[in-house]
Design an enzyme around this catalytic site. Structure first.
Site, PDB file in Angstrom:
ATOM      1  N   ARG A   1      80.901   3.686   5.257  1.00  0.00           N
ATOM      2  CA  ARG A   1      80.509   2.729   6.291  1.00  0.00           C
ATOM      3  C   ARG A   1      79.177   3.132   6.923  1.00  0.00           C
ATOM      4  NH1 ARG A   1      84.153   2.832  10.774  1.00  0.00           N
ATOM      5  NH2 ARG A   1      82.386   1.650  11.529  1.00  0.00           N
TER       6      ARG A   1
ATOM      7  N   ARG B   1      88.658   1.096  22.868  1.00  0.00           N
ATOM      8  CA  ARG B   1      87.239   0.703  22.940  1.00  0.00           C
ATOM      9  C   ARG B   1      87.155  -0.602  23.731  1.00  0.00           C
ATOM     10  NH1 ARG B   1      84.444   3.057  18.201  1.00  0.00           N
ATOM     11  NH2 ARG B   1      82.538   2.243  19.098  1.00  0.00           N
TER      12      ARG B   1
ATOM     13  N   CYS C   1      90.239   1.605  18.035  1.00  0.00           N
ATOM     14  CA  CYS C   1      89.991   2.173  16.719  1.00  0.00           C
ATOM     15  C   CYS C   1      90.417   3.629  16.755  1.00  0.00           C
ATOM     16  CB  CYS C   1      88.548   2.019  16.294  1.00  0.00           C
ATOM     17  SG  CYS C   1      87.436   3.056  17.180  1.00  0.00           S
TER      18      CYS C   1
ATOM     19  N   LYS D   1      71.843   2.706  10.849  1.00  0.00           N
ATOM     20  CA  LYS D   1      72.944   1.728  10.839  1.00  0.00           C
ATOM     21  C   LYS D   1      73.068   1.034  12.197  1.00  0.00           C
ATOM     22  CE  LYS D   1      77.339   3.216  11.533  1.00  0.00           C
ATOM     23  NZ  LYS D   1      78.071   2.507  12.605  1.00  0.00           N
ATOM     24  N   ASN D   2      73.024   1.816  13.273  1.00  0.00           N
ATOM     25  CA  ASN D   2      73.295   1.240  14.591  1.00  0.00           C
ATOM     26  C   ASN D   2      72.143   0.405  15.140  1.00  0.00           C
ATOM     27  OD1 ASN D   2      75.805   2.325  14.456  1.00  0.00           O
ATOM     28  ND2 ASN D   2      75.466   3.960  15.944  1.00  0.00           N
TER      29      ASN D   2
ATOM     30  N   ASP E   1      78.186  11.028  18.338  1.00  0.00           N
ATOM     31  CA  ASP E   1      78.232  10.816  16.883  1.00  0.00           C
ATOM     32  C   ASP E   1      77.873  12.076  16.080  1.00  0.00           C
ATOM     33  OD1 ASP E   1      79.047   8.230  17.253  1.00  0.00           O
ATOM     34  OD2 ASP E   1      77.120   7.306  16.790  1.00  0.00           O
TER      35      ASP E   1
HETATM   36  C1  UD1 Z   1      77.774   2.728  20.014  1.00  0.00           C
HETATM   37  C2  UD1 Z   1      77.627   3.224  18.597  1.00  0.00           C
HETATM   38  C3  UD1 Z   1      78.525   4.430  18.355  1.00  0.00           C
HETATM   39  C4  UD1 Z   1      78.277   5.512  19.415  1.00  0.00           C
HETATM   40  C5  UD1 Z   1      78.379   4.919  20.824  1.00  0.00           C
HETATM   41  C6  UD1 Z   1      78.001   5.909  21.909  1.00  0.00           C
HETATM   42  C7  UD1 Z   1      77.098   1.225  17.349  1.00  0.00           C
HETATM   43  C8  UD1 Z   1      77.534   0.219  16.355  1.00  0.00           C
HETATM   44  N1  UD1 Z   1      77.985   2.169  17.680  1.00  0.00           N
HETATM   45  O1  UD1 Z   1      79.119   2.286  20.153  1.00  0.00           O
HETATM   46  O2  UD1 Z   1      78.232   4.950  17.053  1.00  0.00           O
HETATM   47  O3  UD1 Z   1      79.240   6.532  19.272  1.00  0.00           O
HETATM   48  O4  UD1 Z   1      77.478   3.777  20.939  1.00  0.00           O
HETATM   49  O5  UD1 Z   1      76.708   6.358  21.729  1.00  0.00           O
HETATM   50  O6  UD1 Z   1      75.985   1.234  17.810  1.00  0.00           O
HETATM   51  N2  UD1 Z   1      82.911   1.224  27.381  1.00  0.00           N
HETATM   52  C9  UD1 Z   1      83.610   0.595  28.407  1.00  0.00           C
HETATM   53  N3  UD1 Z   1      83.529  -0.771  28.482  1.00  0.00           N
HETATM   54  C10 UD1 Z   1      82.785  -1.524  27.610  1.00  0.00           C
HETATM   55  C11 UD1 Z   1      82.080  -0.864  26.591  1.00  0.00           C
HETATM   56  C12 UD1 Z   1      82.143   0.526  26.505  1.00  0.00           C
HETATM   57  O7  UD1 Z   1      84.276   1.239  29.209  1.00  0.00           O
HETATM   58  O8  UD1 Z   1      82.755  -2.747  27.741  1.00  0.00           O
HETATM   59  C13 UD1 Z   1      82.989   2.701  27.278  1.00  0.00           C
HETATM   60  C14 UD1 Z   1      83.476   3.142  25.881  1.00  0.00           C
HETATM   61  O9  UD1 Z   1      84.902   3.166  25.818  1.00  0.00           O
HETATM   62  C15 UD1 Z   1      82.879   4.522  25.779  1.00  0.00           C
HETATM   63  C16 UD1 Z   1      81.532   4.374  26.508  1.00  0.00           C
HETATM   64  O10 UD1 Z   1      81.673   3.214  27.341  1.00  0.00           O
HETATM   65  O11 UD1 Z   1      83.668   5.444  26.483  1.00  0.00           O
HETATM   66  C17 UD1 Z   1      80.355   4.186  25.604  1.00  0.00           C
HETATM   67  O12 UD1 Z   1      80.612   3.127  24.677  1.00  0.00           O
HETATM   68  P1  UD1 Z   1      79.443   2.233  24.073  1.00  0.00           P
HETATM   69  O13 UD1 Z   1      78.120   2.776  24.481  1.00  0.00           O
HETATM   70  O14 UD1 Z   1      79.738   0.805  24.387  1.00  0.00           O
HETATM   71  O15 UD1 Z   1      79.656   2.456  22.519  1.00  0.00           O
HETATM   72  P2  UD1 Z   1      79.539   1.366  21.387  1.00  0.00           P
HETATM   73  O16 UD1 Z   1      78.417   0.424  21.687  1.00  0.00           O
HETATM   74  O17 UD1 Z   1      80.880   0.820  21.080  1.00  0.00           O
END
Ligand code: UD1
Length: 420
Positions: free
Chosen positions: A399, A121, A116, A22-23, A307
């Protein structure tokens, strides 16, 4: 709304085939918007989130056919540059169209995804990364308004308070494909899904290197073409079935997966005392009654993935001794714990740490799914609990897991989907 009814205590056996990730699929569908040529994607999982991303691609102007996990998609022209709230609110990953639209149209208006169930996030790293490439960004009326006269390759620092970000790495990579000169993303996320997106972009004709490491280099400005591409297998689905084998003390063959993507999960299962046999694209996992407690420190790839944390909590609830899980990525990701406790689990939460004391038996109960991976953890607990478990709000599970109850039933589980 539908629910699962599970009759626990059945041994599982047989072979399960893993679907596409999915990701990977979600950002790759967004990345297709970079080219006006037709792209054929294989091994695309048929999931609610994938359908939502397809709806968004269509909304922006793409023509799409999706049958039997093959997605034919072509965005000859982009007809809109707005990703509306009605779609983005259903799926955070919609924000991947931001990087793609900026690259192709130099303009995008994408609804802010918001928080969420698993906690805040933020998207500050996405914004910082895009700004570094020369994108003007304003937040107005709940939308990210992005515009760029010119995209310029630069060094992009994605260090955040929790390390780097999967989503920001991909968004910056997408935008950088059309920047002049070279973009160096560091630290970049090195999750297999990020690598898959980069490999897809290379197939389209872009010049990307370093994927799979913490430094990704994008040389911008190439003209993309069309392509056939196969999405990698879903490591989280494979890991979930590995835990299904362990928690039911059964043997399962998990095929069409990438064992090399599962290291963090499989090492933990072996430490707990499950048996793991690996071959090129298959693992065989066997649970037993001598499994023991362990400590888990959630980390980015190749560490133990956030995850898989909820599913592992269900397993640890059933093995003797005291286990500790420290969740380092998301702040509010223990919501399955309260529901597992309704099934007899002994879990204490203190901040980012869960202490799990293994119990002799879990008992079936009515429980509520709160997010995708929490739902999977409740199904796993239901498989081994005495009596009947009823799980409500399983739309969370739909999902991210393709035909989950069908695959489990074929392995011998008694699980039925029922209307409310
Ligand atoms: C993706 C995955 C999700 C997985 C996560 C971590 C998808 C669609 N989702 O989510 O299933 O759990 O990676 O492996 O691929 N953060 C910030 N600022 C930002 C962005 C992120 O501080 O701009 C923080 C987040 O709050 C979190 C950490 O960084 O604590 C990691 O988040 P991130 O790697 O961005 O996760 P997603 O891409 O949202």
């Amino acid at each position: 709304m539908e629910r699962f009814v599970i009759e626990g205590g059945k041994n599982l056996s047989g072979e399960v085939t893993i679907s596409g990730a999915k990701n990977s699929a979600l950002p790759i569908i967004a990345a297709v918007l970079l080219t006006d040529k037709e792209v054929v994607l294989e091994n695309v999982p048929d999931l609610i989130d994938v359908r939502t991303m397809i709806e968004l691609a269509k909304h922006l102007g793409a023509h799409v056919e999706f049958n039997n996990n093959i997605l034919k998609i072509q965005a000859r022209k982009i007809s809109k540059i707005t990703a509306p709230y009605e779609i983005v609110r259903r799926m955070r990953a919609s924000y991947y169209v931001l990087g793609a639209l900026i690259a192709r149209e130099r303009e995008a208006k994408v609804s802010l995804p918001g928080g969420c169930a698993i906690g805040p996030r933020p998207i500050d790293l996405h914004i910082k990364g895009l700004k570094t490439l020369g994108v003007d960004i304003e937040i107005e009326d709940g939308y990210i308004n992005a515009r760029a006269k010119k995209l310029k390759g630069r060094e992009v620092n994605l260090q955040g308070p929790k390390g780097t970000s999967v989503g920001a790495t991909i968004n910056v990579m997408l935008a950088a494909t059309q920047a002049t000169g070279q973009t160096i993303i560091s630290p970049a996320a090195c999750e297999p899904e990020v690598e898959d997106v980069a490999n897809f972009l290379c197939h389209l004709g872009f010049d990307i290197s370093g994927q799979g490491t913490h430094t990704i280099i994008v040389k911008g400005g190439c003209a993309p073409s069309g392509v056939h591409y196969t999405i990698i297998p879903d490591r989280i689905e494979a890991g979930t079935f590995a835990i299904a084998a362990a928690i039911t003390r059964s043997t399962l063959s998990i095929s069409d997966c990438r064992p090399d993507h599962l290291t963090g999960i499989l090492e933990k299962l072996e430490e707990i005392g499950a048996t793991v046999e690996k071959s090129e694209n298959k693992i065989v996992v066997t649970g037993n009654h001598q499994m023991r407690a362990t400590n888990i420190f959630v980390a980015s790839y190749p560490g133990f993935p956030t995850d898989m944390q909820a599913q592992c909590m269900a397993l640890l609830s059933t093995v003797p001794g005291t286990s500790i899980i420290k969740e380092t990525i998301f702040e509010n990701r223990f919501m399955q714990a309260l529901e597992l406790m309704r099934m007899g689990a002994d879990i204490t939460i203190e901040g980012d740490t869960a202490v799990i004391k293994g119990v002799q038996r879990l008992s079936g109960a009515a429980v509520m799914a709160s997010d995708l991976r929490a739902s999977a953890s409740l199904v796993l607990a239901g498989l081994v609990a005495d009596g009947e478990t009823v799980i409500r709000r399983i739309y969370h599970l739909d999902r991210g897991y393709e035909k989950f109850e069908v695959k489990l039933s074929l392995l011998g589980a008694r699980i039925k989907r029922r209307p409310e």
